[in-house]
Design a protein around this motif. Structure first.
Motif, PDB file in Angstrom:
ATOM      1  N   PRO A 255       0.824  -1.219   0.000  1.00 19.45           N
ATOM      2  CA  PRO A 255       0.000   0.000   0.000  1.00 19.45           C
ATOM      3  C   PRO A 255       0.855   1.264   0.000  1.00 19.45           C
ATOM      4  CG  PRO A 255       0.093  -0.904   2.201  1.00 19.45           C
ATOM      5  CD  PRO A 255       0.820  -1.874   1.323  1.00 19.45           C
ATOM      6  N   PHE A 256       1.599   1.432  -1.071  1.00 12.36           N
ATOM      7  CA  PHE A 256       2.491   2.585  -1.193  1.00 12.36           C
ATOM      8  C   PHE A 256       2.511   3.003  -2.659  1.00 12.36           C
ATOM      9  CE2 PHE A 256       6.468   4.769  -1.929  1.00 12.36           C
ATOM     10  CZ  PHE A 256       6.619   5.568  -0.802  1.00 12.36           C
ATOM     11  N   LEU A 257       2.363   4.296  -2.917  1.00 13.35           N
ATOM     12  CA  LEU A 257       2.353   4.795  -4.290  1.00 13.35           C
ATOM     13  C   LEU A 257       3.178   6.066  -4.387  1.00 13.35           C
ATOM     14  CD1 LEU A 257       1.323   4.825  -7.231  1.00 13.35           C
ATOM     15  CD2 LEU A 257      -0.693   6.070  -6.408  1.00 13.35           C
ATOM     16  N   HIS A 258       4.251   5.996  -5.194  1.00 17.51           N
ATOM     17  CA  HIS A 258       5.044   7.183  -5.487  1.00 17.51           C
ATOM     18  C   HIS A 258       4.533   7.757  -6.806  1.00 17.51           C
ATOM     19  CE1 HIS A 258       8.412   9.911  -5.380  1.00 17.51           C
ATOM     20  NE2 HIS A 258       8.762   9.552  -6.597  1.00 17.51           N
ATOM     21  N   LEU A 259       3.868   8.918  -6.733  1.00 20.63           N
ATOM     22  CA  LEU A 259       3.241   9.514  -7.907  1.00 20.63           C
ATOM     23  C   LEU A 259       3.598  11.001  -7.963  1.00 20.63           C
ATOM     24  CD1 LEU A 259       1.330   8.554 -10.208  1.00 20.63           C
ATOM     25  CD2 LEU A 259      -0.541   9.540  -8.894  1.00 20.63           C
ATOM     26  N   PRO A 260       4.699  11.345  -8.636  1.00 17.09           N
ATOM     27  CA  PRO A 260       5.157  12.734  -8.644  1.00 17.09           C
ATOM     28  C   PRO A 260       4.146  13.686  -9.275  1.00 17.09           C
ATOM     29  CG  PRO A 260       6.910  11.257  -9.345  1.00 17.09           C
ATOM     30  CD  PRO A 260       5.650  10.437  -9.296  1.00 17.09           C
ATOM     31  N   VAL A 261       4.000  14.837  -8.643  1.00 17.15           N
ATOM     32  CA  VAL A 261       3.143  15.898  -9.178  1.00 17.15           C
ATOM     33  C   VAL A 261       3.992  17.071  -9.670  1.00 17.15           C
ATOM     34  CG1 VAL A 261       2.790  16.907  -6.887  1.00 17.15           C
ATOM     35  CG2 VAL A 261       1.125  17.368  -8.698  1.00 17.15           C
ATOM     36  N   GLN A 262       5.076  17.396  -8.980  1.00 21.17           N
ATOM     37  CA  GLN A 262       6.076  18.433  -9.290  1.00 21.17           C
ATOM     38  C   GLN A 262       5.663  19.835  -8.880  1.00 21.17           C
ATOM     39  OE1 GLN A 262       8.780  17.221  -9.673  1.00 21.17           O
ATOM     40  NE2 GLN A 262       8.728  15.420 -10.956  1.00 21.17           N
ATOM     41  N   ALA A 263       4.393  20.212  -9.026  1.00 20.70           N
ATOM     42  CA  ALA A 263       3.966  21.566  -8.658  1.00 20.70           C
ATOM     43  C   ALA A 263       2.458  21.573  -8.450  1.00 20.70           C
ATOM     44  CB  ALA A 263       4.363  22.578  -9.735  1.00 20.70           C
ATOM     45  N   GLY A 264       1.979  22.616  -7.779  1.00 21.83           N
ATOM     46  CA  GLY A 264       0.551  22.711  -7.510  1.00 21.83           C
ATOM     47  C   GLY A 264      -0.180  23.726  -8.356  1.00 21.83           C
ATOM     48  N   ARG A 289      -7.343   6.126  -3.220  1.00 26.63           N
ATOM     49  CA  ARG A 289      -7.726   5.985  -1.814  1.00 26.63           C
ATOM     50  C   ARG A 289      -9.077   5.298  -1.653  1.00 26.63           C
ATOM     51  NH1 ARG A 289      -5.235  11.767   0.149  1.00 26.63           N
ATOM     52  NH2 ARG A 289      -3.552  10.907   1.429  1.00 26.63           N
ATOM     53  N   GLU A 290      -9.911   5.405  -2.659  1.00 31.85           N
ATOM     54  CA  GLU A 290     -11.216   4.752  -2.592  1.00 31.85           C
ATOM     55  C   GLU A 290     -11.063   3.228  -2.530  1.00 31.85           C
ATOM     56  OE1 GLU A 290     -15.449   4.533  -5.093  1.00 31.85           O
ATOM     57  OE2 GLU A 290     -13.821   5.856  -5.752  1.00 31.85           O
ATOM     58  N   VAL A 291     -10.100   2.686  -3.291  1.00 28.39           N
ATOM     59  CA  VAL A 291      -9.915   1.233  -3.296  1.00 28.39           C
ATOM     60  C   VAL A 291      -8.928   0.771  -2.232  1.00 28.39           C
ATOM     61  CG1 VAL A 291     -10.424   1.144  -5.770  1.00 28.39           C
ATOM     62  CG2 VAL A 291      -8.038   1.196  -5.028  1.00 28.39           C
ATOM     63  N   ARG A 292      -8.034   1.662  -1.780  1.00 25.05           N
ATOM     64  CA  ARG A 292      -7.040   1.295  -0.760  1.00 25.05           C
ATOM     65  C   ARG A 292      -6.908   2.450   0.229  1.00 25.05           C
ATOM     66  NH1 ARG A 292      -3.216  -3.126   0.088  1.00 25.05           N
ATOM     67  NH2 ARG A 292      -3.060  -2.845   2.338  1.00 25.05           N
ATOM     68  N   PRO A 293      -7.836   2.557   1.193  1.00 21.90           N
ATOM     69  CA  PRO A 293      -7.859   3.724   2.088  1.00 21.90           C
ATOM     70  C   PRO A 293      -6.584   3.922   2.888  1.00 21.90           C
ATOM     71  CG  PRO A 293      -9.925   2.509   2.228  1.00 21.90           C
ATOM     72  CD  PRO A 293      -8.983   1.656   1.420  1.00 21.90           C
ATOM     73  N   ASP A 294      -5.821   2.839   3.158  1.00 22.32           N
ATOM     74  CA  ASP A 294      -4.630   2.986   3.991  1.00 22.32           C
ATOM     75  C   ASP A 294      -3.372   3.264   3.189  1.00 22.32           C
ATOM     76  OD1 ASP A 294      -4.387   0.471   2.809  1.00 22.32           O
ATOM     77  OD2 ASP A 294      -3.289  -0.357   4.522  1.00 22.32           O
ATOM     78  N   LYS A 397      11.329  -2.783   6.773  1.00 26.71           N
ATOM     79  CA  LYS A 397      10.327  -1.875   6.217  1.00 26.71           C
ATOM     80  C   LYS A 397       8.923  -2.390   6.496  1.00 26.71           C
ATOM     81  CE  LYS A 397      11.473  -1.469   1.838  1.00 26.71           C
ATOM     82  NZ  LYS A 397      12.773  -2.043   1.496  1.00 26.71           N
ATOM     83  N   SER A 398       8.066  -1.451   6.842  1.00 27.76           N
ATOM     84  CA  SER A 398       6.646  -1.755   6.965  1.00 27.76           C
ATOM     85  C   SER A 398       6.027  -1.809   5.569  1.00 27.76           C
ATOM     86  CB  SER A 398       5.954  -0.658   7.787  1.00 27.76           C
ATOM     87  OG  SER A 398       5.752   0.503   6.986  1.00 27.76           O
ATOM     88  N   PRO A 399       4.770  -2.245   5.452  1.00 31.93           N
ATOM     89  CA  PRO A 399       4.122  -2.197   4.135  1.00 31.93           C
ATOM     90  C   PRO A 399       4.085  -0.794   3.542  1.00 31.93           C
ATOM     91  CG  PRO A 399       2.874  -3.594   5.627  1.00 31.93           C
ATOM     92  CD  PRO A 399       3.931  -2.919   6.453  1.00 31.93           C
TER      93      PRO A 399
END
Length: 438
Positions: A255-264, A289-294, A397-399
């Motif tokens: 349950p970990f996702l690295h998803l770069p945005v770079q700027a807001g 988050r809807e499918v994996r809230p944690d 490492k934790s999940p």
């Protein structure tokens, strides 16, 4: 020069460079060379990264320091190979500026043994060709590995973000064949890996015929002995519903996702040639988050992109507040030669970038600490990866990719059920969960 008998590989930068460095070491070992410290090795490979500012100058500084250290200790002169993205970008210029023996790009390092032999015979060698994936077929079988291992499945990039050199140093997006990936994954598990992280410049762009990354993960999930699967780095444009659903359906997918945005700021994102907007990015995270809230979310940020205003930087801070990242990476913009952003006139002053970076990192550190604190009391499995500093201490490492310290009678490679007992800003302390008697 006598044929070298010992080697050392020093890798800089991203996880893909770590993987490449491991493979180069396996190549050298397959030729009968023995691994040694940098100050003792006959041949030293500097596996370079070209993403950050002054990366090229750091290479030349490292070359000079390496030669000085070896002369002081043993009086010998090592063979030096410059590999990786700086080698690809600089090419023959490296021979002009420094006395090195080999320059080899990230798509040609499978030729390293031949280049070493030529250099030993007195011929400096350059290879910056970019053949499609031929290096993987020329690499030796995987040897004994750590409990957590990297596996490159995709290379190159077609996105052409205006600040980025990757399309020029790593080439176009290309996916490794499904069968080759599965075979290497099985070899890694046979060599001791319990967790595999799939790597790519845009890893979620991996495809073969009608199959996407989620299909690949489903097949890897069937490998006996593979307990955990991760992937990085992802691009928002390639985050499919199939991959999102995989986070719900596949227990081994962490349950970990690295998803770069770079700027807001939407204007800054457009100037960066990012294919998402602030709103589309946030809606994408809502779907995950809807499918994996944690799920733990991670990202990348660049502050001070040319033309970025104070208000646009505040947009980035407000996005950070909205997401609540478990961890993230943030950097000041630095112009990379040859990229479109380097020619933009409105460069942000260094002092302004410094101040913005400090504010951004304070917000990210706040949220990382908050995420860690929120996991205290949870019971989870921890993959033990290395010894700690205290007697009997192991670190794993934790999940959610948190560093967890544990005292107990266990071995590296064990998966242990623990209760997360205390949280710091960068790590947690775990207490082994003792099963209750029936």
């Amino acid at each position: 020069m006598s044929p070298p008998r010992t080697f050392h590989v020093k890798s800089f930068g991203c996880q893909m460079n770590v993987y490449d460095g491991e493979r180069m070491a396996e190549l050298m070992a397959a030729q009968g060379l023995t691994q040694a410290d940098a100050v003792d090795a006959d041949v030293v490979v500097l596996n370079t990264c070209h993403i950050r500012e002054r990366a090229t100058e750091k290479v030349y500084s490292d070359i000079g320091r390496l030669r000085k250290d070896q002369r002081r200790k043993s009086g010998k002169t090592p063979m030096i190979a410059v590999a990786g993205c700086v080698a690809q970008a600089e090419g023959e210029e490296i021979f002009t500026r420094a006395k090195v023996d080999i320059v080899v790009g990230p798509q040609a390092y499978h030729n390293l043994p031949d280049l070493v032999a030529k250099a030993a015979a007195g011929t400096p060698s350059l290879d910056t060709d970019m053949p499609l994936l031929s290096k993987f077929g020329a690499l030796p079988a995987r040897r004994k590995v750590a409990p957590s291992a990297f596996l490159t499945v995709q290379e190159g990039c077609d996105k052409f973000c205006t600040y980025c050199v990757v399309p020029y140093t790593r080439g176009a997006e290309i996916s490794r064949p499904f069968a080759a990936i599965v075979d290497e994954a099985k070899a890694l598990v046979d060599a001791g890996a319990r967790e595999i992280t799939l790597l790519g410049q845009n890893v979620n762009a991996w495809s073969e015929n009608e199959r996407g990354l989620h299909d690949l993960i489903r097949d890897l999930d069937r490998i006996s002995g593979l307990a955990r699967i991760r992937y990085t780095t992802s691009h928002p444009n390639d985050m499919t519903q199939g991959l999102i659903d995989a986070h719900r359906d596949i227990e081994s997918l962490m349950p970990f996702l690295h998803l770069p945005v770079q700027a807001g700021s939407d204007r800054v994102l457009k100037a960066m040639n990012r294919s998402h907007t602030r709103d589309s990015y946030l809606r994408l995270l809502d779907r995950v988050r809807e499918v994996r809230p944690d799920i733990a979310l991670s990202g990348d940020f660049i502050v001070g992109f040319p033309g970025e205003t104070d208000a646009e930087f505040e947009d980035t801070l407000s996005l950070v507040d909205a997401v609540g990242y478990a961890q993230a990476y943030s950097f000041k913009y630095s112009p990379r030669p040859g990229t479109p952003a380097a020619s933009i006139v409105e460069q942000v002053p260094e002092s302004v970038m410094d101040e913005r970076l400090q504010r951004l990192q304070a917000a990210l550190n706040r949220d990382q600490h908050a995420f860690n604190a929120a996991t205290v009391g949870r019971t989870c499995s921890v993959l033990l990866e290395r010894a700690g500093k205290l007697p009997g201490q192991l670190i794993g490492k934790s999940p959610w990719l948190q560093s967890v310290h544990l005292i107990g009678n266990h071995a590296i490679g064990d998966l242990v059920e623990v209760t997360l007992a205390a949280a710091g800003p960068n790590s947690l302390t775990g207490i082994e969960r003792i099963a209750e008697a029936a």
